[in-house]
Structures are given as C-alpha cells and as structure tokens.
Design a protein around this motif. Structure first.
Motif, short mmCIF file in Angstrom:
data_model
loop_
_atom_site.label_atom_id
_atom_site.label_comp_id
_atom_site.label_asym_id
_atom_site.label_seq_id
_atom_site.Cartn_x
_atom_site.Cartn_y
_atom_site.Cartn_z
N PHE A 17 88.35 60.53 63.21
CA PHE A 17 89.45 60.67 62.26
C PHE A 17 90.77 60.91 62.99
N ALA A 18 90.76 61.82 63.95
CA ALA A 18 91.98 62.10 64.71
C ALA A 18 92.45 60.87 65.47
N PHE A 19 91.51 60.13 66.06
CA PHE A 19 91.87 58.93 66.82
C PHE A 19 92.52 57.90 65.92
N ILE A 20 91.92 57.65 64.75
CA ILE A 20 92.46 56.63 63.84
C ILE A 20 93.84 57.04 63.33
N VAL A 21 93.99 58.30 62.95
CA VAL A 21 95.29 58.76 62.44
C VAL A 21 96.37 58.61 63.51
N LEU A 22 96.11 59.13 64.71
CA LEU A 22 97.13 59.11 65.75
C LEU A 22 97.42 57.69 66.24
N ALA A 23 96.38 56.83 66.26
CA ALA A 23 96.60 55.44 66.65
C ALA A 23 97.38 54.68 65.60
#
Length: 293
Positions: A17-23
């Motif tokens: 989730f963090a990866f998708i949001v920040l990307a």
C-alpha cells in the motif's frame, strides 16, 4: 489462519500500500490535475533517489539527504516545465511522446554521468521482532498517509489549492478572475515532481539505485492512477487499497511474481467494469441516488 500468518499478510499489505501510494501520488497530481501523461515519471523518481544517495555519501544525515532529493527533483521539474512541458498542456499525445523521449535521454545521461549504480544507502531502524521485515516499511506507510493528508489540506483548505483547482478545471475563467494560471501550472507541476522525488528518496535505502531505478515504480503508478479515476486523492487511496490487498494476498499465498500478476489482472477487470475508475463509479452512484430521492 495462524496469527503469524495474519501478521505477515498485514505487513505485506502495509508495505505494498505504501509503495503504490508513494509511487502514484506525484503522477496523480500531474496527470489527474494537469492532464499531462508523464512517461518520464520514473526518471523524476530516479532524480530523487540519486540526489539522496549522493547526499548521504557526502555525509548528510538520511533525513536531510531525502529533503535534498525532494528539493532537487522539484527544481528539476520546475525547469523542465518552464522549458518544455508548458507547451504541451492540452496536447495529450504530444505530452506522451515528449516525456517518453525525456525518459530515454535521462536514463542514458545518468548512466554516462554516474555509471551503473549509485552509492548505497543503509536501511534505518532495524528489523521488526515478530514479522520478517524492517521497521522502515512501517515508517513508509506512515509517510504515505501523511502525504495524502497533507495534499488534501493543501488543495482543499488553502487559497493556493482553490486557485490551482480553478485553473485546472477552467483556465480561462480562472484567468479572468485574476488568477495567475501560468504560475499555478508551474507550481502544481513542481509539487508533482517533488512528490515523485520523495518516492525515489524514500525507497533509496531499500532498493538498488541504478539508471533503470524509476521503471520499478511505473507499472503500479500508472495502474493505480487509471483504476483510481479522476479524483486525485480519493482515487489514489482507493486504488492503492484495492490493488494492495490483491497483491498482498497473492504474494502471501504464491510469491511476489504471482502477486504482481494478480494485481494486473485485477486492474484489467476493474478498468473493464469501471471505465471511469473507482471514483467515477462512486460519482455515478451518487448521481443515481440523488435522482432517486
């Protein structure tokens, strides 16, 4: 399912989730608000990662080095917007071709200037005691939520946000009411660029920084933007939650590769069933409910 497996599944979801949001969030601002399909988004992320890596190598603390990465990418985006991007507003296909060219040039220039790898950055905070993973991934999740909250406050509760949204929705009317639309485009693009740089800076400690570093973020970011729909922030949250859940579940069951495959299949199905994205579907449902009342 045993408690350790649940914890691992939860940790997997938080990480993805963090990866998708920040990307995604930098691309969502530039595409969702400005209508520019930035195929050089991965290379904006690359600028943030390289600036962070070299700042750490120069002796700066990691947090300061990450701030350097964000500022460097925002400044790079600002210069690029003034020289090239400002001529592409309203020209969707042209923006794709030009930013794709910028992407190719940046990858090769990075390789020529800095070689095939940047200086390594260590992972801070150590390991979690129960789940097999670093504490840093939880920090990334907190930062992701904080970024979304900060963007919401910026674009919904400030005078700048009102002017920026007015510019993107109806440039001529906004200009006639005294808004400097040229400055709004410039500032919004710089914000989107800085957010891409933030993703690169934050993931420099956990991913090997090479000239192709930015390509690792492209699939998730573009898929999330399309699945999320026209609402930049809400769409990013909902798409990241949906895709993160699918990816985490299949990664936990069958490994990372199957998690990626399942996420892409879920995205294809979602786009087929919801051509305007999740937020487009929600908007249609609200209109139908309003008519029924």
């Amino acid at each position: 399912m045993a408690t350790p497996e649940l914890l691992n599944l939860g940790f997997e979801f938080v990480e993805i989730f963090a990866f998708i949001v920040l990307a995604t969030v930098g691309l969502a601002v530039i595409f969702g608000m400005m209508g520019i399909i930035n195929l050089a988004h991965g290379e904006f992320i690359l600028v943030g990662a390289y600036a962070t890596s070299f700042a750490v190598a120069a002796g700066l603390p990691l947090a300061v080095a990450m701030a350097v990465g964000v500022v460097a990418t925002a400044a790079f985006g600002l210069v690029l917007e003034r020289l090239i991007i400002r001529r592409l507003y309203g020209r969707l296909l042209d923006s794709m071709v030009v930013t794709w060219g910028i992407s190719l040039v940046m990858i090769q220039l990075t390789r020529i200037a800095f070689g095939n790898t940047a200086p390594g950055v260590g992972i801070p905070f150590g390991q979690l005691p129960v789940v097999d993973g670093p504490v840093y991934y939880l920090v990334l999740a907190v930062v992701a939520v904080g970024v979304l909250g900060g963007l919401y406050a910026l674009f919904m509760w400030t005078d700048f946000g009102v002017r920026a949204r007015a510019t993107m929705q109806d440039e001529e009317t906004a200009r006639s009411m005294g808004v400097d639309t040229d400055r709004m485009y410039m500032a919004t693009f710089a914000i989107g660029s800085g957010l891409a740089g933030l993703a690169g800076a934050l993931y420099a400690p956990v991913m090997t920084v090479t000239p192709e570093y930015g390509t690792s973020f492209l699939v998730e970011s573009f898929v999330a933007v399309v699945v999320g729909g026209s609402s930049v922030l809400l769409g990013t949250i909902l798409a990241s939650g949906f895709l993160g859940t699918v990816n985490a579940a299949f990664t936990n069951l069958a490994g990372t590769f199957m998690g990626q495959v399942a996420m892409l299949v879920a995205a294809i199905v979602a786009i087929r069933l919801m051509p305007d994205g999740i937020t487009g579907l929600l908007s249609d449902l609200r209109e139908k409910w309003g008519e029924s009342e």
